[in-house]
Design an enzyme around this catalytic site. Structure first.
Site, PDB file in Angstrom:
ATOM      1  N   CYS A 142       0.862  -1.176   0.000  1.00 18.43           N
ATOM      2  CA  CYS A 142       0.000   0.000   0.000  1.00 18.43           C
ATOM      3  C   CYS A 142       0.900   1.227   0.000  1.00 18.43           C
ATOM      4  CB  CYS A 142      -0.903  -0.005   1.238  1.00 18.43           C
ATOM      5  SG  CYS A 142      -2.024   1.408   1.313  1.00 18.43           S
ATOM      6  N   HIS A 193     -10.093   0.631   2.504  1.00 18.97           N
ATOM      7  CA  HIS A 193      -9.648   1.977   2.890  1.00 18.97           C
ATOM      8  C   HIS A 193     -10.847   2.850   3.247  1.00 18.97           C
ATOM      9  CE1 HIS A 193      -5.343   2.553   2.511  1.00 18.97           C
ATOM     10  NE2 HIS A 193      -5.308   1.878   1.381  1.00 18.97           N
ATOM     11  N   GLU A 237      -9.180  -1.131  -1.910  1.00 19.81           N
ATOM     12  CA  GLU A 237      -9.586   0.286  -1.851  1.00 19.81           C
ATOM     13  C   GLU A 237     -10.885   0.461  -1.055  1.00 19.81           C
ATOM     14  OE1 GLU A 237      -7.321   2.265  -2.484  1.00 19.81           O
ATOM     15  OE2 GLU A 237      -6.077   0.918  -3.664  1.00 19.81           O
TER      16      GLU A 237
END
Length: 138
Positions: free
Chosen positions: A87, A132, A129
């Site tokens: 990441c 996140h 994602e």
């Protein structure tokens, strides 16, 4: 505008707020920033550029088409497997459980709703994602 990447773990652990039509500038900044980092990054969420909004951009390797998802939600997952991921907000790689197939509901940049099945590597990127956006860091 290309933005600086955020590495603040406290900020990255915040759950993202829904994106609205007032957030179009953020969407363009996210696309510009992902493009600037395309040699080392295939996906990015808005919180990685310091904006706590639910938007992700993905540009898989060997593809020149960027996919932008506003307010994405993973509806179904199947085919769990363990992998190691990196990441841009962290050093090194970490183990993660991902799925070979996911069904995602999202809005495009025109706020048109889509429900789509993704498989393989792009599914892994989308899961990373979307984590996140939930404040989950590998």
């Amino acid at each position: 505008m290309v933005r600086e990447l955020v590495k603040d773990q406290f900020f990255l652990r915040l759950k993202s707020e829904p994106v609205t039509k007032d957030d179009l500038e953020i969407i363009q900044d996210l696309k510009d920033t992902l493009k600037a980092y395309s040699d080392e990054c295939v996906g990015m969420s808005a919180n990685m550029i310091g904006v706590n909004k639910a938007v992700i951009a993905i540009q898989p390797e060997n593809s020149n088409q960027m996919v932008v998802m506003l307010n994405p939600k993973i509806l179904k997952k199947s085919g769990a497997y363990e992998t190691e991921e990196g990441c841009m907000c962290l050093e090194g790689e970490r183990k993660a459980i991902r799925h070979r197939n996911i069904t995602v509901e999202y809005f495009d940049e025109d706020f048109k709703k889509h429900i789509k099945l993704y498989s393989g590597y792009i599914a892994e990127i989308i899961e990373h994602e979307c984590d996140h956006l939930e404040g989950i860091i590998i």
